[in-house]
Design an enzyme around this catalytic site. Structure first.
Site, PDB file in Angstrom:
ATOM      1  N   LYS A 123      67.705 -13.177 -20.745  1.00 44.71           N
ATOM      2  CA  LYS A 123      68.439 -12.969 -19.482  1.00 44.71           C
ATOM      3  C   LYS A 123      67.469 -12.619 -18.371  1.00 44.71           C
ATOM      4  CE  LYS A 123      67.867  -8.329 -19.166  1.00 44.71           C
ATOM      5  NZ  LYS A 123      67.087  -7.660 -18.170  1.00 44.71           N
ATOM      6  N   ASP A 138      71.515  -3.184 -23.528  1.00 44.83           N
ATOM      7  CA  ASP A 138      71.692  -4.587 -23.131  1.00 44.83           C
ATOM      8  C   ASP A 138      72.362  -5.426 -24.225  1.00 44.83           C
ATOM      9  OD1 ASP A 138      70.631  -4.322 -20.618  1.00 44.83           O
ATOM     10  OD2 ASP A 138      68.642  -5.099 -21.134  1.00 44.83           O
TER      11      ASP A 138
HETATM   12  P1  ATP Z   1      64.825  -5.233 -21.919  1.00 46.89           P
HETATM   13  O1  ATP Z   1      64.891  -6.270 -20.850  1.00 46.89           O
HETATM   14  O2  ATP Z   1      66.132  -5.119 -22.717  1.00 46.89           O
HETATM   15  O3  ATP Z   1      64.261  -3.926 -21.506  1.00 46.89           O
HETATM   16  P2  ATP Z   1      62.336  -6.245 -22.845  1.00 46.89           P
HETATM   17  O4  ATP Z   1      62.354  -7.732 -22.621  1.00 46.89           O
HETATM   18  O5  ATP Z   1      61.684  -5.437 -21.797  1.00 46.89           O
HETATM   19  O6  ATP Z   1      63.830  -5.780 -23.053  1.00 46.89           O
HETATM   20  P3  ATP Z   1      61.766  -6.584 -25.640  1.00 46.89           P
HETATM   21  O7  ATP Z   1      61.064  -7.887 -25.699  1.00 46.89           O
HETATM   22  O8  ATP Z   1      63.177  -6.542 -26.093  1.00 46.89           O
HETATM   23  O9  ATP Z   1      61.647  -5.921 -24.188  1.00 46.89           O
HETATM   24  O10 ATP Z   1      60.861  -5.581 -26.506  1.00 46.89           O
HETATM   25  C1  ATP Z   1      60.643  -4.236 -26.225  1.00 46.89           C
HETATM   26  C2  ATP Z   1      59.995  -3.615 -27.462  1.00 46.89           C
HETATM   27  O11 ATP Z   1      60.929  -3.669 -28.551  1.00 46.89           O
HETATM   28  C3  ATP Z   1      58.767  -4.370 -27.933  1.00 46.89           C
HETATM   29  O12 ATP Z   1      57.613  -3.704 -27.505  1.00 46.89           O
HETATM   30  C4  ATP Z   1      58.881  -4.418 -29.450  1.00 46.89           C
HETATM   31  O13 ATP Z   1      57.950  -3.560 -30.076  1.00 46.89           O
HETATM   32  C5  ATP Z   1      60.272  -3.922 -29.787  1.00 46.89           C
HETATM   33  N1  ATP Z   1      61.088  -4.923 -30.530  1.00 46.89           N
HETATM   34  C6  ATP Z   1      61.886  -4.644 -31.559  1.00 46.89           C
HETATM   35  N2  ATP Z   1      62.509  -5.743 -32.002  1.00 46.89           N
HETATM   36  C7  ATP Z   1      62.114  -6.759 -31.241  1.00 46.89           C
HETATM   37  C8  ATP Z   1      62.392  -8.158 -31.225  1.00 46.89           C
HETATM   38  N3  ATP Z   1      63.231  -8.710 -32.106  1.00 46.89           N
HETATM   39  N4  ATP Z   1      61.794  -8.920 -30.289  1.00 46.89           N
HETATM   40  C9  ATP Z   1      60.959  -8.344 -29.390  1.00 46.89           C
HETATM   41  N5  ATP Z   1      60.641  -7.051 -29.383  1.00 46.89           N
HETATM   42  C10 ATP Z   1      61.203  -6.243 -30.283  1.00 46.89           C
END
Ligand code: ATP
Length: 292
Positions: free
Chosen positions: A9, A135
């Protein structure tokens, strides 16, 4: 075998209204699914428990992964004694502000609900999901949604008019907890017009949407990482209608009327090596139902 797509998203608008006494932040944001996804498969296996492997990313496939946590939650809740093998093929940039982990967790809830015929409704999956991340309820169905509360109050909105996106993830990892932890909600001098954006979406007015793009979390992340401001300026300078940081960053997206504009911007970003991943893509359009 069940296959699920976990879509990323972006936030067309992101406002934070207040910090609650329990430490959570009350948000008001417009979420939009984009056509970048991880692929997951779910298969029953004889050995009890959860087998999990990840392809395409250097991310440990351990019990901290949101896929593993979502699977454990649902299987314990339904007391499933059988085993499951899960594979995750990762494409969504990690720690990017694109809800990659939340999308994977939501896809896991949907996938296991189908595989073991658990019979949970969308609402019940959302209730389970919010215990793992704010989220996740949105990611159960995706689409264009107003997200309020801590992310669990969702209202479907009209989808945006057709347009093209350029999305760039700089080579930095941003912790969502750090950004919210350093946000000074009382000192914000600007709040994006989320209601106005929802009205512009209903009217099919792309300029009404792009004119109102805003994200209060930029006040924290841009200060820390100037490359975000540089990417935004570059996108707008090369013809994007507008550009914004998504979520807590550092990903920046630009909205373009023409595909050629998005391609031209992507080429410049690659040439100047401002990002580790650059996508030219579109919003995922159509009914939310296709996510369940
Ligand atoms: P948001 O926009 O919801 O804040 P994000 O895009 O900033 O999410 P994610 O890619 O979801 O961040 O990852 C944040 C942290 O979660 C990563 O540093 C990772 O260690 C952990 N994590 C746990 N499961 C997953 C997964 N399936 N994919 C990616 N990261 C994951």
């Amino acid at each position: 075998m069940i296959r699920e797509k976990a879509y990323a998203k972006i936030n067309l608008g992101l406002d934070v209204l207040r910090r609650r006494p329990d430490g959570y932040h009350e948000v008001k944001m417009i979420m939009q699914t984009v056509d970048i996804c991880d692929d997951l498969t779910f298969e029953k296996r004889e050995k009890p428990g959860i087998g999990f492997c990840i392809e395409g990313a250097n991310l440990p496939a351990d019990e901290n992964n949101l896929v593993y946590r979502a699977a454990t939650l649902l299987m314990e809740k339904r007391q499933i004694k059988e085993g499951v093998s899960i594979t995750l093929h990762k494409r969504i940039p990690i720690a990017a502000g694109m809800a990659g982990g939340s999308a994977d967790a939501a896809a896991t809830l949907r996938g296991l609900n189908a595989l073991f015929r658990m019979g949970y409704s969308v609402e019940e999956l959302k209730e389970s999901g919010v215990t793992l991340g704010a989220d996740i309820p949105y990611c159960i169905r995706g689409g264009t949604m107003l997200s309020e509360g801590i992310g669990e109050i969702l209202t479907p909105l009209s989808e945006p008019p057709a347009c093209h996106l350029v999305i760039a993830k700089p080579d930095i990892d941003v912790s969502t907890a750090f950004v919210y932890g350093h946000l000074q909600v009382d000192k914000l001098s600007f709040h994006p017009d989320i209601d106005g954006m929802a009205a512009a979406l209903a009217a099919g007015d792309l300029e009404g949407v792009t004119d109102r793009m805003g994200n209060v979390l930029e006040t924290v992340t841009v200060k820390e990482y100037p490359v975000i401001e540089r990417l935004k300026k570059m996108m707008c300078g090369l013809g994007a209608e507008n550009a914004l940081m998504s979520g807590s960053g550092p990903t920046v997206f630009g909205i373009c009327k023409e595909r050629e504009t998005a391609d031209k911007i992507a080429a410049s970003i690659r040439k100047e090596e401002l990002a580790e991943a650059v996508f030219v893509t579109e919003f995922v359009r159509g009914e939310c139902e296709k996510y369940i």
